[in-house]
Design a protein around this motif. Sequence first.
Motif, PDB file in Angstrom:
ATOM      1  N   MET A 136     -25.819   1.539  54.771  1.00  0.00           N
ATOM      2  CA  MET A 136     -25.151   0.738  53.753  1.00  0.00           C
ATOM      3  C   MET A 136     -26.170   0.233  52.748  1.00  0.00           C
ATOM      4  SD  MET A 136     -21.969   0.664  54.724  1.00  0.00           S
ATOM      5  CE  MET A 136     -20.839   0.585  56.115  1.00  0.00           C
ATOM      6  N   ALA A 137     -25.776   0.161  51.485  1.00  0.00           N
ATOM      7  CA  ALA A 137     -26.705  -0.251  50.442  1.00  0.00           C
ATOM      8  C   ALA A 137     -26.007  -1.111  49.401  1.00  0.00           C
ATOM      9  CB  ALA A 137     -27.336   0.965  49.772  1.00  0.00           C
ATOM     10  N   ILE A 138     -26.771  -2.038  48.831  1.00  0.00           N
ATOM     11  CA  ILE A 138     -26.346  -2.830  47.685  1.00  0.00           C
ATOM     12  C   ILE A 138     -27.325  -2.545  46.557  1.00  0.00           C
ATOM     13  CG2 ILE A 138     -25.998  -5.138  46.750  1.00  0.00           C
ATOM     14  CD1 ILE A 138     -25.231  -6.075  49.523  1.00  0.00           C
ATOM     15  N   ILE A 139     -26.805  -2.282  45.373  1.00  0.00           N
ATOM     16  CA  ILE A 139     -27.636  -1.930  44.226  1.00  0.00           C
ATOM     17  C   ILE A 139     -27.610  -3.065  43.218  1.00  0.00           C
ATOM     18  CG2 ILE A 139     -27.881  -0.346  42.270  1.00  0.00           C
ATOM     19  CD1 ILE A 139     -26.731   1.846  44.087  1.00  0.00           C
ATOM     20  N   ILE A 140     -28.773  -3.382  42.651  1.00  0.00           N
ATOM     21  CA  ILE A 140     -28.834  -4.389  41.602  1.00  0.00           C
ATOM     22  C   ILE A 140     -29.503  -3.797  40.378  1.00  0.00           C
ATOM     23  CG2 ILE A 140     -30.936  -5.367  42.641  1.00  0.00           C
ATOM     24  CD1 ILE A 140     -29.965  -8.082  41.411  1.00  0.00           C
ATOM     25  N   PHE A 141     -28.853  -3.940  39.225  1.00  0.00           N
ATOM     26  CA  PHE A 141     -29.405  -3.511  37.949  1.00  0.00           C
ATOM     27  C   PHE A 141     -30.010  -4.706  37.220  1.00  0.00           C
ATOM     28  CE2 PHE A 141     -26.148  -0.197  38.568  1.00  0.00           C
ATOM     29  CZ  PHE A 141     -26.956   0.923  38.419  1.00  0.00           C
ATOM     30  N   LEU A 163     -30.650 -11.228  48.172  1.00  0.00           N
ATOM     31  CA  LEU A 163     -30.080 -10.125  48.936  1.00  0.00           C
ATOM     32  C   LEU A 163     -30.997  -9.712  50.074  1.00  0.00           C
ATOM     33  CD1 LEU A 163     -28.701  -7.953  46.003  1.00  0.00           C
ATOM     34  CD2 LEU A 163     -27.326  -8.962  47.832  1.00  0.00           C
ATOM     35  N   GLN A 164     -32.290  -9.633  49.771  1.00  0.00           N
ATOM     36  CA  GLN A 164     -33.255  -9.224  50.791  1.00  0.00           C
ATOM     37  C   GLN A 164     -33.248 -10.182  51.977  1.00  0.00           C
ATOM     38  OE1 GLN A 164     -36.628 -10.902  51.060  1.00  0.00           O
ATOM     39  NE2 GLN A 164     -37.978  -9.264  51.779  1.00  0.00           N
ATOM     40  N   GLN A 165     -33.003 -11.459  51.705  1.00  0.00           N
ATOM     41  CA  GLN A 165     -33.033 -12.477  52.757  1.00  0.00           C
ATOM     42  C   GLN A 165     -31.705 -12.634  53.490  1.00  0.00           C
ATOM     43  OE1 GLN A 165     -34.294 -15.935  50.559  1.00  0.00           O
ATOM     44  NE2 GLN A 165     -36.468 -15.363  50.626  1.00  0.00           N
ATOM     45  N   SER A 166     -30.616 -12.135  52.889  1.00  0.00           N
ATOM     46  CA  SER A 166     -29.295 -12.439  53.448  1.00  0.00           C
ATOM     47  C   SER A 166     -28.550 -11.243  54.015  1.00  0.00           C
ATOM     48  CB  SER A 166     -28.420 -13.089  52.373  1.00  0.00           C
ATOM     49  OG  SER A 166     -28.186 -12.179  51.307  1.00  0.00           O
ATOM     50  N   THR A 167     -29.071 -10.027  53.826  1.00  0.00           N
ATOM     51  CA  THR A 167     -28.333  -8.862  54.300  1.00  0.00           C
ATOM     52  C   THR A 167     -29.238  -7.891  55.040  1.00  0.00           C
ATOM     53  OG1 THR A 167     -26.902  -7.019  53.610  1.00  0.00           O
ATOM     54  CG2 THR A 167     -28.684  -7.631  52.114  1.00  0.00           C
ATOM     55  N   ASP A 168     -28.639  -7.175  55.974  1.00  0.00           N
ATOM     56  CA  ASP A 168     -29.367  -6.112  56.673  1.00  0.00           C
ATOM     57  C   ASP A 168     -29.231  -4.778  55.946  1.00  0.00           C
ATOM     58  OD1 ASP A 168     -30.162  -7.844  58.695  1.00  0.00           O
ATOM     59  OD2 ASP A 168     -28.330  -7.503  59.859  1.00  0.00           O
ATOM     60  N   GLU A 169     -28.444  -4.766  54.888  1.00  0.00           N
ATOM     61  CA  GLU A 169     -28.238  -3.532  54.135  1.00  0.00           C
ATOM     62  C   GLU A 169     -29.456  -3.212  53.273  1.00  0.00           C
ATOM     63  OE1 GLU A 169     -24.425  -3.164  52.224  1.00  0.00           O
ATOM     64  OE2 GLU A 169     -23.603  -4.785  53.450  1.00  0.00           O
ATOM     65  N   THR A 170     -29.602  -1.956  52.925  1.00  0.00           N
ATOM     66  CA  THR A 170     -30.668  -1.543  52.022  1.00  0.00           C
ATOM     67  C   THR A 170     -30.405  -2.130  50.640  1.00  0.00           C
ATOM     68  OG1 THR A 170     -31.011   0.534  53.205  1.00  0.00           O
ATOM     69  CG2 THR A 170     -31.818   0.422  50.936  1.00  0.00           C
ATOM     70  N   VAL A 171     -31.430  -2.729  50.047  1.00  0.00           N
ATOM     71  CA  VAL A 171     -31.319  -3.264  48.691  1.00  0.00           C
ATOM     72  C   VAL A 171     -32.076  -2.332  47.754  1.00  0.00           C
ATOM     73  CG1 VAL A 171     -31.805  -5.204  47.161  1.00  0.00           C
ATOM     74  CG2 VAL A 171     -31.149  -5.632  49.551  1.00  0.00           C
ATOM     75  N   VAL A 172     -31.363  -1.800  46.754  1.00  0.00           N
ATOM     76  CA  VAL A 172     -31.971  -0.918  45.770  1.00  0.00           C
ATOM     77  C   VAL A 172     -32.040  -1.674  44.445  1.00  0.00           C
ATOM     78  CG1 VAL A 172     -31.851   1.290  44.579  1.00  0.00           C
ATOM     79  CG2 VAL A 172     -30.988   1.093  46.925  1.00  0.00           C
ATOM     80  N   ALA A 173     -33.249  -1.920  43.959  1.00  0.00           N
ATOM     81  CA  ALA A 173     -33.465  -2.702  42.748  1.00  0.00           C
ATOM     82  C   ALA A 173     -33.863  -1.778  41.604  1.00  0.00           C
ATOM     83  CB  ALA A 173     -34.546  -3.753  42.988  1.00  0.00           C
ATOM     84  N   VAL A 203     -22.412  -3.523  44.057  1.00  0.00           N
ATOM     85  CA  VAL A 203     -23.324  -3.379  42.918  1.00  0.00           C
ATOM     86  C   VAL A 203     -23.298  -4.682  42.131  1.00  0.00           C
ATOM     87  CG1 VAL A 203     -23.835  -2.138  40.785  1.00  0.00           C
ATOM     88  CG2 VAL A 203     -22.918  -0.890  42.767  1.00  0.00           C
ATOM     89  N   ILE A 204     -24.478  -5.165  41.761  1.00  0.00           N
ATOM     90  CA  ILE A 204     -24.603  -6.336  40.893  1.00  0.00           C
ATOM     91  C   ILE A 204     -25.407  -5.921  39.668  1.00  0.00           C
ATOM     92  CG2 ILE A 204     -25.396  -8.714  40.669  1.00  0.00           C
ATOM     93  CD1 ILE A 204     -25.372  -8.921  43.717  1.00  0.00           C
ATOM     94  N   SER A 205     -24.884  -6.188  38.486  1.00  0.00           N
ATOM     95  CA  SER A 205     -25.592  -5.874  37.252  1.00  0.00           C
ATOM     96  C   SER A 205     -25.850  -7.148  36.466  1.00  0.00           C
ATOM     97  CB  SER A 205     -24.788  -4.892  36.393  1.00  0.00           C
ATOM     98  OG  SER A 205     -25.376  -4.771  35.107  1.00  0.00           O
ATOM     99  N   THR A 206     -27.123  -7.367  36.116  1.00  0.00           N
ATOM    100  CA  THR A 206     -27.499  -8.506  35.280  1.00  0.00           C
ATOM    101  C   THR A 206     -27.780  -8.062  33.853  1.00  0.00           C
ATOM    102  OG1 THR A 206     -29.902  -8.371  35.620  1.00  0.00           O
ATOM    103  CG2 THR A 206     -28.619  -9.490  37.321  1.00  0.00           C
ATOM    104  N   ILE A 207     -27.453  -6.821  33.527  1.00  0.00           N
ATOM    105  CA  ILE A 207     -27.771  -6.268  32.211  1.00  0.00           C
ATOM    106  C   ILE A 207     -27.086  -7.079  31.115  1.00  0.00           C
ATOM    107  CG2 ILE A 207     -27.441  -4.274  30.718  1.00  0.00           C
ATOM    108  CD1 ILE A 207     -27.654  -2.535  33.222  1.00  0.00           C
ATOM    109  N   GLY A 208     -27.838  -7.404  30.088  1.00  0.00           N
ATOM    110  CA  GLY A 208     -27.288  -8.133  28.951  1.00  0.00           C
ATOM    111  C   GLY A 208     -28.396  -8.509  27.987  1.00  0.00           C
TER     112      GLY A 208
END
Length: 237
Positions: A1-6, A20-30, A73-78
């Motif tokens: 499982m993975a969560i992606i952040i833009f 995310l790194q501190q709160s989930t066991d899922e792979t975090v892709v930054a 997926v979380i996107s901070t793009i702006g």
Amino acid sequence: MAIIIFGAAGGLGQALTQALQQSTDETVVAISRRQPQQQLDGVDYLAVDDYQSAKLAQWIADYDATAEPITGVISTIGVLHDGTIEPEKNLQALAADKLAHSFYVNASLPLLLLKQFLPKLDRKRTRFWVQLSAKVGSISDNYLGGWYGYRASKAALNMMLKSASIELGRTHKQLCVAAIHPGTTDTALSKPFQKHVAKDKLYSPEQSAARIMAVIAKLSPEQSGKLWHWDGTELPY
């Protein structure tokens, strides 16, 4: 499982990556347009020249969503200002090229990313697609005027996310497409305007990240297509 952040190299992007790194066991892709100043253990980093680059397109094509499904997926793009644009105070400050740039970064780009990633989103296990938006994009909440490009591009973003939520509600029934207003956060985006913000209304990146994660934790498919305040209340379009 993975969560992606833009947008993982920005102030809020880095704080969200750490949360995310501190709160989930899922792979975090930054994913970001430059390498973050600090890289965290256990996080997979990808730097790209542009969010519509061939490098990112190839990465998406090669991503094995069967082996590691994307759950969110979380996107901070702006963009509010970047050396070439700044918020317009009046009609005389409007320029076609600057408006186009605001609309591309704030509205078009987030939806183009959703389009690119759609084949990789698991129809049963992808829970959220979250894009940071802004309260000033609310048409009914506009009492001050000004900031034409930023306001209008965020309003356009909210509309396109709403349309996407309706479409994906038919195909990805576990997915919540959401826009979240993080509040004024002490980052480079808000730096030129902080003198007008009360001290108790200027939040640290860590504080805003924690609030955003709290909102995400409560999202459900039934809430898809809405604009949320950092405190979990729904904001008007």
